[in-house]
Design an enzyme around this catalytic site. Structure first.
Site, mmCIF file in Angstrom:
data_model
loop_
_atom_site.group_PDB
_atom_site.id
_atom_site.type_symbol
_atom_site.label_atom_id
_atom_site.label_comp_id
_atom_site.label_asym_id
_atom_site.label_seq_id
_atom_site.Cartn_x
_atom_site.Cartn_y
_atom_site.Cartn_z
ATOM 1 C CG HIS A 152 33.716 41.171 38.728
ATOM 2 N ND1 HIS A 152 33.492 41.014 37.382
ATOM 3 C CD2 HIS A 152 34.824 40.443 39.007
ATOM 4 C CE1 HIS A 152 34.447 40.264 36.859
ATOM 5 N NE2 HIS A 152 35.265 39.883 37.825
ATOM 6 N N GLY B 268 31.333 41.815 35.532
ATOM 7 C CA GLY B 268 31.865 41.026 34.406
ATOM 8 C C GLY B 268 31.240 39.636 34.406
ATOM 9 C CG HIS B 269 32.108 36.870 37.569
ATOM 10 N ND1 HIS B 269 32.710 37.592 38.563
ATOM 11 C CD2 HIS B 269 33.021 35.928 37.181
ATOM 12 C CE1 HIS B 269 33.926 37.124 38.786
ATOM 13 N NE2 HIS B 269 34.146 36.121 37.952
ATOM 14 C CD GLN C 216 41.613 27.687 37.960
ATOM 15 O OE1 GLN C 216 40.727 26.892 37.684
ATOM 16 N NE2 GLN C 216 41.590 28.940 37.526
ATOM 17 N N GLY D 7 34.689 34.599 29.469
ATOM 18 C CA GLY D 7 35.035 35.998 29.250
ATOM 19 C C GLY D 7 36.317 36.142 28.443
ATOM 20 C CD GLN D 8 38.303 39.935 23.953
ATOM 21 O OE1 GLN D 8 37.266 40.368 23.455
ATOM 22 N NE2 GLN D 8 39.451 40.603 23.904
ATOM 23 C CD GLN E 138 39.928 30.315 32.223
ATOM 24 O OE1 GLN E 138 40.635 29.958 33.142
ATOM 25 N NE2 GLN E 138 38.857 31.082 32.409
ATOM 26 C CB SER F 122 37.765 37.876 41.661
ATOM 27 O OG SER F 122 36.698 37.437 40.868
HETATM 28 P P1 AMP Z 1 36.797 33.754 37.257
HETATM 29 O O1 AMP Z 1 35.790 33.780 38.367
HETATM 30 O O2 AMP Z 1 37.823 34.824 37.351
HETATM 31 O O3 AMP Z 1 37.361 32.379 37.029
HETATM 32 O O4 AMP Z 1 35.986 34.089 35.950
HETATM 33 C C1 AMP Z 1 34.851 33.376 35.556
HETATM 34 C C2 AMP Z 1 34.469 33.775 34.157
HETATM 35 O O5 AMP Z 1 34.178 35.174 34.117
HETATM 36 C C3 AMP Z 1 35.618 33.534 33.150
HETATM 37 O O6 AMP Z 1 35.068 33.054 31.934
HETATM 38 C C4 AMP Z 1 36.187 34.917 32.994
HETATM 39 O O7 AMP Z 1 36.843 35.121 31.755
HETATM 40 C C5 AMP Z 1 34.945 35.780 33.100
HETATM 41 N N1 AMP Z 1 35.310 37.148 33.455
HETATM 42 C C6 AMP Z 1 36.166 37.524 34.441
HETATM 43 N N2 AMP Z 1 36.325 38.855 34.435
HETATM 44 C C7 AMP Z 1 35.552 39.339 33.425
HETATM 45 C C8 AMP Z 1 35.295 40.639 32.896
HETATM 46 N N3 AMP Z 1 35.872 41.704 33.404
HETATM 47 N N4 AMP Z 1 34.446 40.758 31.855
HETATM 48 C C9 AMP Z 1 33.866 39.652 31.316
HETATM 49 N N5 AMP Z 1 34.057 38.394 31.774
HETATM 50 C C10 AMP Z 1 34.895 38.237 32.796
#
Ligand code: AMP
Length: 283
Positions: A34, A36-37, A61, A149-150, A155, A190
């Protein structure tokens, strides 16, 4: 964008590139991408000549096998989003590629209290699995910059600690990027695509609870705010794992406000089957 499935091929390719490019940025993900990524990809593009994204739904995990089975997979859409963001490299390994010797952990990472509090308490073994995969990915990509991501606050702390323990702190800089939110404040995730219409309407209440805490710090103690917001969330139908106001450098709970220390409020709550997390820095 070049796609790699094999870790040795990617490692060798990056080894060659390093003679030509100054900086390599890396964005590890589990896919179902999305904005965010994509914001992490964009942050990497600004500071690095090469940006590598990985998509791997990491089985080690997931403490809940149902959560792993139901994790959304949208690879075609992911590739399209990454192409549009001009990501250079996509690494999509198989489970066998990342875990040729099986899923059992060969070693234990010493994470101290980071592993026993908050997410650690409710997701046993989760951060051991995160460390297992991140160590492997870092060994393959060996980036100069890592983008996290914060949104996954704890994590970020675990991975920073891991990088220190691996002695890579001089080599790999950790860049923590702000949480991207939907128009109504819901942190992009996600997992949001699994929310029903009704659950989606309820979901922004989590962010509202965080904002409520931030807005009332002058009037109320951390414990009061924590209890009020748990009740607020429970009253609208969430099953709350935790709302915690913690020191953002240790994640230990704060009982009195102290502006000389940085504080963060973190939440994890179930919206029916879907577990959502969020956090907000308080000062
Ligand atoms: P994930 O695919 O959920 O493992 O996330 C991959 C990376 O994207 C991790 O560093 C997350 O913290 C970051 N991330 C997930 N959601 C967001 C968001 N809404 N805004 C910024 N970074 C995000």
């Amino acid at each position: 964008m070049i796609l790699f499935k094999n870790s040795v091929t990617l490692k060798n390719w990056l080894f060659d590139q390093r003679k030509k490019v100054r900086k390599i940025g890396f964005v590890p993900t589990m896919g179902a991408l999305h904005q965010g990524h994509i914001s992490l990809i964009e942050a990497s593009k600004k500071m690095n000549e090469l940006t590598v994204c990985s998509i791997f739904v990491n089985p080690t995990q997931f403490n809940d096998p149902k959560d792993f089975d139901k994790y959304p997979i949208t690879i075609e859409n992911d590739i399209q989003l990454l192409e549009t963001a001009f990501c250079d490299i996509l690494f999509i390994p198989s489970v066998k590629e990342m875990y040729p010797n099986g899923l059992l952990a060969p070693k234990k990472y010493e994470l101290g209290n980071l592993e026993s509090v908050l997410e650690g308490q409710f997701r046993k073994g989760h951060y051991q699995g995160v460390c297992m995969i991140v160590e492997r990915l870092l060994q393959i990509v060996m980036p100069d910059n890592l983008y996290l991501g914060q949104k996954d606050f704890q994590q970020c702390m675990v991975i920073s600690k891991l990088i220190g323990q691996l002695g890579l702190q001089e080599k790999i800089a950790v860049n923590i990027c702000p949480t991207l939110r939907e128009y109504d404040g819901l942190a992009m995730s996600s997992r949001n695509m699994r929310l029903s219409e009704k659950e989606r309407l309820l979901a922004p209440e989590i962010y509202k609870a965080l904002l409520y805490i931030k807005a009332n710090m002058a009037e109320k103690k951390p414990s009061e705010l924590k209890n009020i917001s748990i009740k607020l969330l429970e009253d609208v139908g969430f099953k709350v794992d935790y709302v915690e106001i913690a020191d953002s450098t240790t994640l230990l709970p704060i009982s009195e406000w102290d502006e000389s220390k940085k504080a963060v409020v973190l939440v994890a709550a179930y919206n029916n089957e879907i577990r959502l997390i969020d956090n907000l820095l308080l000062y």
